[in-house]
Design an enzyme around this catalytic site. Sequence first.
Site, short mmCIF file in Angstrom:
data_model
loop_
_atom_site.label_atom_id
_atom_site.label_comp_id
_atom_site.label_asym_id
_atom_site.label_seq_id
_atom_site.Cartn_x
_atom_site.Cartn_y
_atom_site.Cartn_z
N ARG A 118 -29.37 1.06 21.20
CA ARG A 118 -29.43 0.33 19.92
C ARG A 118 -30.90 -0.01 19.71
O ARG A 118 -31.45 -0.88 20.39
CB ARG A 118 -28.56 -0.92 20.01
CG ARG A 118 -28.41 -1.71 18.72
CD ARG A 118 -27.44 -2.86 18.95
NE ARG A 118 -27.33 -3.76 17.82
CZ ARG A 118 -26.45 -3.65 16.84
NH1 ARG A 118 -25.60 -2.65 16.85
NH2 ARG A 118 -26.42 -4.53 15.86
N HIS A 145 -26.03 4.22 11.54
CA HIS A 145 -25.13 3.43 12.39
C HIS A 145 -23.79 4.18 12.45
O HIS A 145 -22.77 3.73 11.91
CB HIS A 145 -24.93 2.03 11.79
CG HIS A 145 -24.39 1.03 12.76
ND1 HIS A 145 -23.99 1.35 14.05
CD2 HIS A 145 -24.14 -0.31 12.63
CE1 HIS A 145 -23.54 0.27 14.66
NE2 HIS A 145 -23.62 -0.75 13.82
N GLN A 148 -20.32 2.48 13.57
CA GLN A 148 -19.72 1.59 12.59
C GLN A 148 -18.88 2.38 11.59
O GLN A 148 -17.76 2.01 11.24
CB GLN A 148 -20.79 0.79 11.85
CG GLN A 148 -20.24 -0.10 10.75
CD GLN A 148 -19.27 -1.13 11.27
OE1 GLN A 148 -19.59 -1.88 12.18
NE2 GLN A 148 -18.07 -1.20 10.71
N ASP A 240 -22.61 -5.07 3.09
CA ASP A 240 -23.18 -5.34 4.40
C ASP A 240 -24.24 -6.42 4.22
O ASP A 240 -24.49 -6.88 3.10
CB ASP A 240 -23.79 -4.04 4.97
CG ASP A 240 -24.21 -4.15 6.43
OD1 ASP A 240 -23.88 -5.16 7.08
OD2 ASP A 240 -24.88 -3.22 6.92
N CYS A 280 -19.14 -4.71 7.79
CA CYS A 280 -19.30 -4.44 9.23
C CYS A 280 -19.53 -5.71 10.05
O CYS A 280 -19.43 -5.66 11.28
CB CYS A 280 -20.41 -3.43 9.47
SG CYS A 280 -22.06 -4.04 9.13
N ARG A 307 -13.95 -0.78 16.09
CA ARG A 307 -15.21 -0.41 16.73
C ARG A 307 -14.95 -0.01 18.19
O ARG A 307 -15.59 0.89 18.73
CB ARG A 307 -16.19 -1.59 16.69
CG ARG A 307 -16.76 -1.92 15.31
CD ARG A 307 -17.65 -0.79 14.78
NE ARG A 307 -18.67 -0.43 15.76
CZ ARG A 307 -19.83 -1.07 15.94
NH1 ARG A 307 -20.12 -2.13 15.20
NH2 ARG A 307 -20.70 -0.65 16.84
#
Length: 331
Positions: A118, A145, A148, A240, A280, A307
């Site tokens: 990440r 991402h 996600q 988001d 998310c 997830r």
Amino acid sequence: MRRYGTPAQMSVHLKGRDLLSLQSYTADELKYLLWMASDLKQRIKHKGEYLPLMQGKSLAMIFEKRSTRTRLSAETGFALLGGHPSFLTTQDIHLGTNESLTDTARVLSSMTNAILARVYNHNDLDLMAKEATIPVINGLSDLYHPLQVLADYLTLQEHYGGLKGLTMAWIGDGNNVLQSLMASAAKLGMHLRIATPRGFEPDLRITKITEQNSKEYGTKLLLTTDPLEAADSANVLVTDTWISMGQEEEKQERLKAFQGYQVTMQTAKSAASNWTFLHCLPRKPEEVDDEVFYSPRSLVFQEAENRKWTIMAVMVSLLTDYSPQLQKPTF
């Protein structure tokens, strides 16, 4: 190793691959990952089966950015499959600072079976993948991402019974989550309607790829600055955070630019009658009001749980020969 059921017939083989972006995965490969996630969720959660598919394997987790869902889903998911996750923060490892990315990738390759990273800079992932001899998984970068968005697709597949023909409306920042949707939605037959304020549009290179994908797969694509235009007849409303990690100094500028972008029931009036909402997380009230966020139309907590099942599906697909036993869902 003992086989856990008879592998289903499927021509997709992902073992040994990296997952840096959904753009590099075909429609069949994306559907396979979602099928795998459904299979693992059904067998482990609903049937109570124990599938130690990661027994004897370890996962290096490099986190330059803090996380709740990515860390928990990867750690608990890998452990649930019998593997050992090893969490590394910037206090443990400084990518390219104390040790070069090349050396880090080679050391981790000799001690673990996969790397989940990440990071701030997507180029770091590209270099790590080039130098590593084990799969590298993007846990988030400035560009994409993918984990996600796989969870988003699984959630929508569960809710609607399929993905093809759905229209997703993105209302917010042109960020990494949006860009992962843009890199993959058309492959699954989904239409995109995107509203971003001027100056906060998605990456132009990714927009061009998205336009090509829409033409190739026969889907519709709209880019606008009007949230209500984007929401028009949409099945799924998505937003988001407006202020990602590393953008805190831009907070006031961004809050001003995103005036009128809050998702509310007024926004939903423009959407299709079967509309749902995705986010998310973590969520701020200025992005979506409580009435929408906590409504029965909101799938955000199912989305968060997924997830776990989608990252498990990625790890099983990239590291083992296991194939789904569940009947393939409709996509």
